[in-house]
Design an enzyme around this catalytic site. Structure first.
Site, short mmCIF file in Angstrom:
data_model
loop_
_atom_site.label_atom_id
_atom_site.label_comp_id
_atom_site.label_asym_id
_atom_site.label_seq_id
_atom_site.Cartn_x
_atom_site.Cartn_y
_atom_site.Cartn_z
N ASN A 212 0.82 -1.21 0.00
CA ASN A 212 0.00 0.00 0.00
C ASN A 212 0.85 1.26 0.00
O ASN A 212 0.53 2.25 -0.66
CB ASN A 212 -0.94 0.00 1.21
CG ASN A 212 -2.23 -0.74 0.90
OD1 ASN A 212 -2.40 -1.27 -0.20
ND2 ASN A 212 -3.16 -0.77 1.84
N PHE A 253 -1.46 3.29 -11.32
CA PHE A 253 -1.23 4.24 -10.22
C PHE A 253 -0.36 5.42 -10.65
O PHE A 253 0.41 5.95 -9.88
CB PHE A 253 -0.64 3.51 -8.99
CG PHE A 253 -1.71 2.72 -8.28
CD1 PHE A 253 -2.33 3.23 -7.16
CD2 PHE A 253 -2.14 1.50 -8.77
CE1 PHE A 253 -3.35 2.55 -6.54
CE2 PHE A 253 -3.16 0.80 -8.16
CZ PHE A 253 -3.76 1.32 -7.03
N LEU A 254 -0.53 5.80 -11.91
CA LEU A 254 0.16 6.99 -12.41
C LEU A 254 -0.87 8.02 -12.88
O LEU A 254 -0.65 8.72 -13.85
CB LEU A 254 1.11 6.62 -13.55
CG LEU A 254 2.39 5.89 -13.16
CD1 LEU A 254 3.25 5.60 -14.38
CD2 LEU A 254 3.22 6.72 -12.15
N GLY A 261 -6.77 8.90 -1.00
CA GLY A 261 -7.63 8.92 0.18
C GLY A 261 -8.14 7.51 0.40
O GLY A 261 -7.52 6.54 -0.07
N CYS A 264 -7.74 2.89 3.27
CA CYS A 264 -6.48 2.15 3.47
C CYS A 264 -5.22 2.99 3.37
O CYS A 264 -4.44 3.06 4.33
CB CYS A 264 -6.41 0.99 2.47
SG CYS A 264 -7.65 -0.26 2.80
P1 NAD Z 1 -15.11 -1.90 8.13
O1 NAD Z 1 -15.02 -0.82 9.13
O2 NAD Z 1 -15.92 -1.71 6.89
O3 NAD Z 1 -15.67 -3.23 8.83
C1 NAD Z 1 -15.24 -3.72 10.06
C2 NAD Z 1 -16.40 -4.48 10.69
O4 NAD Z 1 -15.93 -5.18 11.85
C3 NAD Z 1 -17.55 -3.59 11.17
O5 NAD Z 1 -18.76 -4.04 10.60
C4 NAD Z 1 -17.54 -3.78 12.70
O6 NAD Z 1 -18.82 -3.68 13.26
C5 NAD Z 1 -16.96 -5.16 12.84
N1 NAD Z 1 -16.39 -5.48 14.14
C6 NAD Z 1 -15.56 -4.74 14.91
N2 NAD Z 1 -15.24 -5.43 16.03
C7 NAD Z 1 -15.86 -6.63 15.96
C8 NAD Z 1 -15.91 -7.77 16.80
N3 NAD Z 1 -15.23 -7.83 17.95
N4 NAD Z 1 -16.67 -8.82 16.43
C9 NAD Z 1 -17.36 -8.78 15.26
N5 NAD Z 1 -17.35 -7.73 14.42
C10 NAD Z 1 -16.60 -6.67 14.76
O7 NAD Z 1 -13.62 -2.26 7.75
P2 NAD Z 1 -13.04 -2.80 6.34
O8 NAD Z 1 -12.95 -1.69 5.36
O9 NAD Z 1 -13.75 -4.05 5.97
O10 NAD Z 1 -11.55 -3.14 6.77
C11 NAD Z 1 -11.27 -4.25 7.61
C12 NAD Z 1 -9.76 -4.47 7.60
O11 NAD Z 1 -9.34 -4.84 6.26
C13 NAD Z 1 -8.92 -3.24 7.95
O12 NAD Z 1 -7.79 -3.65 8.65
C14 NAD Z 1 -8.52 -2.68 6.60
O13 NAD Z 1 -7.32 -1.96 6.65
C15 NAD Z 1 -8.34 -3.95 5.81
N6 NAD Z 1 -8.53 -3.78 4.35
C16 NAD Z 1 -9.52 -2.99 3.89
C17 NAD Z 1 -9.71 -2.86 2.52
C18 NAD Z 1 -10.81 -1.97 1.97
O14 NAD Z 1 -10.79 -1.68 0.77
N7 NAD Z 1 -11.77 -1.54 2.77
C19 NAD Z 1 -8.88 -3.55 1.62
C20 NAD Z 1 -7.88 -4.38 2.15
C21 NAD Z 1 -7.72 -4.48 3.52
#
Ligand code: NAD
Length: 441
Positions: A212, A253-254, A261, A264
């Site tokens: 990233n 990515f260019l 934003g 991530c």
């Molecule tokens: P998000 O905020 O959309 O979802 C997280 C979910 O986890 C929420 O629904 C929340 O209620 C739930 N949660 C929190 N604590 C909990 C628990 N103890 N038990 C059950 N559920 C619980 O987050 P996201 O965008 O899906 O990202 C999740 C992870 O993946 C992050 O670390 C992020 O960096 C990574 N990630 C995200 C993306 C993306 O594009 N969004 C891509 C790759 C990696």
């Protein structure tokens, strides 16, 4: 195979639905009852193309269920994935691991004699996997388990395709047994010859941040080249093509724009920066990328201000696009969250429209006139600013736009139009890293 998916956010829900599509029995659990209620009622709490149909077909096939009861997701599962949020900790930029550790502690209570792999899918700093293992051992010394790191590389907007056809799968483990469980889960991808990178826990955790941060650096680099282009009369799109065709660089990515934003890049660059500082290896490139990108949003406000003759006081600005990129409703760390308030602070009235992000945006932005579509946003505006490149903004009816706008001024922060066509269409046109044209003169 049976798996539990903890967290039904952008990553958990997509991963859970895709694993069930691969044939696994998947139990998705979330602490957010409203989300689980929606999913049980067949409603998808986020906007992600194709997700509704994928969830519906796997629910109908009986392979995908939703619950708020963590025990249902853990008992009898071969693997339990932690896919909860890891936002920036307020104040210092370290990743907030409280959700990950809370999930690990809760999962531990339901582990038994059957071997279960507890997999961290969330993006987490180096050392988190080992901490997850020690939490589980402390809470439930009798549990039979292994830990693994399986970072996710999907992108919002194309998440299903990214999950189903990834460039690679990264699996960090301490023991072969855990790797075997994950390999079995990803077997449908191996049949398509998707490379698997099997590493230590630490390396897998760091791969995600390095990936990233590298992409964020590439974006920031081309943004700075764009600034230079504006001063010396070059065209950043020609530069991007000219360097991108070099196989060592690559064309992705260019795209110069208003700065990265989303959910991530901002938090992951900050977290890597903090990890590196903590262990005494400050990463100056990453620190500069973060600072340059932070400053860029303000520069976009300046650009729009300049297009308005040096002040937006008393002016009306039509803003098209608020999400950090198209095809998502995610507003987290979107450049619009700084650009819109910056314009309002300068005394402008902002009329805004976004195809999917307005529900979320209304919670985050004050004093905006919310519009039903692109053309109603343009009504009486002194300047039209394209902030997110949704497809529906790519073929605007220029005559209609000119008739609605008070001034034919377009600031295109995503370079979706060509200066020549805007000259022809009679607009005063500003973009990123390309010549300004004045077809209105
Ligand atoms: P998000 O905020 O959309 O979802 C997280 C979910 O986890 C929420 O629904 C929340 O209620 C739930 N949660 C929190 N604590 C909990 C628990 N103890 N038990 C059950 N559920 C619980 O987050 P996201 O965008 O899906 O990202 C999740 C992870 O993946 C992050 O670390 C992020 O960096 C990574 N990630 C995200 C993306 C993306 O594009 N969004 C891509 C790759 C990696």
């Amino acid at each position: 195979m049976r798996i539990g998916m903890v967290g039904v956010g952008y990553v958990g829900l997509v991963s859970g639905a895709c694993f069930s599509e691969f044939g696994a029995d998947v139990v998705c659990v979330d602490t957010d009852e409203a989300k689980i209620d929606k999913l049980r009622g067949g409603e998808i709490p986020i906007f992600e193309p194709g997700l509704e149909a994928l969830v519906a077909s796997n629910v109908a096939a009986g392979r995908l269920t939703f619950t708020t009861d963590l025990g249902d997701a853990v008992r009898g599962s071969d693997a339990v994935f932690i896919a909860v949020g890891t936002p920036s900790r307020r104040g210092d930029g370290h990743a907030d691991l409280s959700y990950v550790y809370a999930a690990a502690e809760e999962i531990a209570g339901f582990l038994a004699d059957d071997y279960t792999v507890v997999v961290t899918k969330s993006t987490v700093p180096v050392g988190t996997g080992r901490e997850v293992a020690s939490i589980i051992r402390r809470v439930n010394p009798d549990a039979s388990f292994g830990v693994a790191s399986n970072p996710e590389f999907l992108r919002e907007g194309s998440a299903i395709d990214d999950f189903m056809r990834p460039d690679r799968v990264v699996i960090g483990v301490e023991e072969a047994r855990a790797a075997e469980v994950l390999k079995a889960l990803y077997r449908p991808l191996y049949l398509r010859e998707t490379p698997a990178v099997i590493t230590s826990l630490e390396s897998a955790e760091l791969i995600k941040y390095a990936a990233n941060t590298f992409l964020a650096t590439k974006i920031t680099f081309i943004n700075e080249i764009a600034d230079l282009c504006e001063k010396v009369g070059a065209d950043v799109q020609d530069i991007a093509r000219g360097i991108g065709l070099d196989g060592r660089i690559g064309s992705k990515f260019l795209h110069a724009g208003p700065g990265y934003g989303g959910s991530c890049f901002p938090k992951d660059t900050l977290a890597l920066m903090q990890t590196a500082r903590k262990v005494g290896v400050p990463m100056r490139i990453v620190e500069t990328v973060v600072a340059v990108n932070d400053a860029r949003k303000g520069r976009m406000v300046d650009k729009i201000t300049q297009a308005c003759g040096g002040s937006v006081e008393g002016k009306t600005i039509a803003v098209l696009g608020l999400t950090f990129k198209p095809n998502t409703d995610d507003m987290r760390d979107s450049p619009s969250l700084e650009i819109v308030p910056g314009l309002c602070k300068g005394g402008a009235t902002v009329r805004a429209f976004d195809p999917q992000g307005m529900g979320e945006a209304k919670e985050l932005l004050n004093g905006v006139v919310w519009c039903d579509d692109a053309y109603s946003a343009m009504q009486g505006a002194d300047c039209l600013a394209i902030v997110t490149e949704w497809n529906e903004f790519r073929a605007l009816d220029f005559e209609r736009a000119k008739a609605l706008l008070a001034q034919p001024v377009l600031v295109d922060l995503r370079n979706i139009y060509r200066p020549e066509e805007m000259l022809e269409a009679g607009f005063q046109y500003y973009s990123i890293g390309r010549p300004v044209v004045n077809g209105a003169a």
